[in-house]
Design a protein around this motif. Sequence first.
Motif, short mmCIF file in Angstrom:
data_model
loop_
_atom_site.label_atom_id
_atom_site.label_comp_id
_atom_site.label_asym_id
_atom_site.label_seq_id
_atom_site.Cartn_x
_atom_site.Cartn_y
_atom_site.Cartn_z
N TYR A 38 0.83 -1.21 0.00
CA TYR A 38 0.00 0.00 0.00
C TYR A 38 0.86 1.26 0.00
O TYR A 38 0.48 2.28 -0.57
N GLN A 41 1.95 2.44 -3.50
CA GLN A 41 0.93 2.99 -4.39
C GLN A 41 0.82 4.50 -4.17
O GLN A 41 1.14 5.00 -3.08
N PRO A 45 -2.37 5.23 2.26
CA PRO A 45 -3.12 4.12 2.85
C PRO A 45 -4.24 4.57 3.79
O PRO A 45 -5.21 3.84 3.99
N ARG A 48 -7.56 4.38 2.07
CA ARG A 48 -8.05 3.01 1.91
C ARG A 48 -8.80 2.57 3.17
O ARG A 48 -9.90 2.04 3.10
N TYR A 49 -8.19 2.81 4.33
CA TYR A 49 -8.82 2.41 5.58
C TYR A 49 -10.03 3.29 5.91
O TYR A 49 -11.02 2.81 6.46
N GLN A 52 -12.87 2.04 3.80
CA GLN A 52 -13.34 0.77 4.35
C GLN A 52 -14.26 1.02 5.55
O GLN A 52 -15.30 0.38 5.70
#
Length: 79
Positions: A38, A41, A45, A48-49, A52
């Motif tokens: 991650y 990228q 990150p 992303r979390y 989610q």
Amino acid sequence: NLMLSRYFLSAFLVRQFSVVWVVFTFEEDALLGKVSPYLLQPLNPFFRYFAQHIAEQLTRFPFALLIAFVFFILYSKAS
């Protein structure tokens, strides 16, 4: 009895929308080595979390709404 039912419904709703599992998910990903890819990228990150967590909250919302709806049907005096 009615006050106790209201208490449990409100405790249920507060618990549904105040629980944050991101810390546990991040810890598991860090221990399993999933965070390293991650970091390579271009997207941070954190996003992303965060996405989610928002998706989890949006998934819980209809079920909590359904439970509250059934509660107010069964206990019509509670409203």
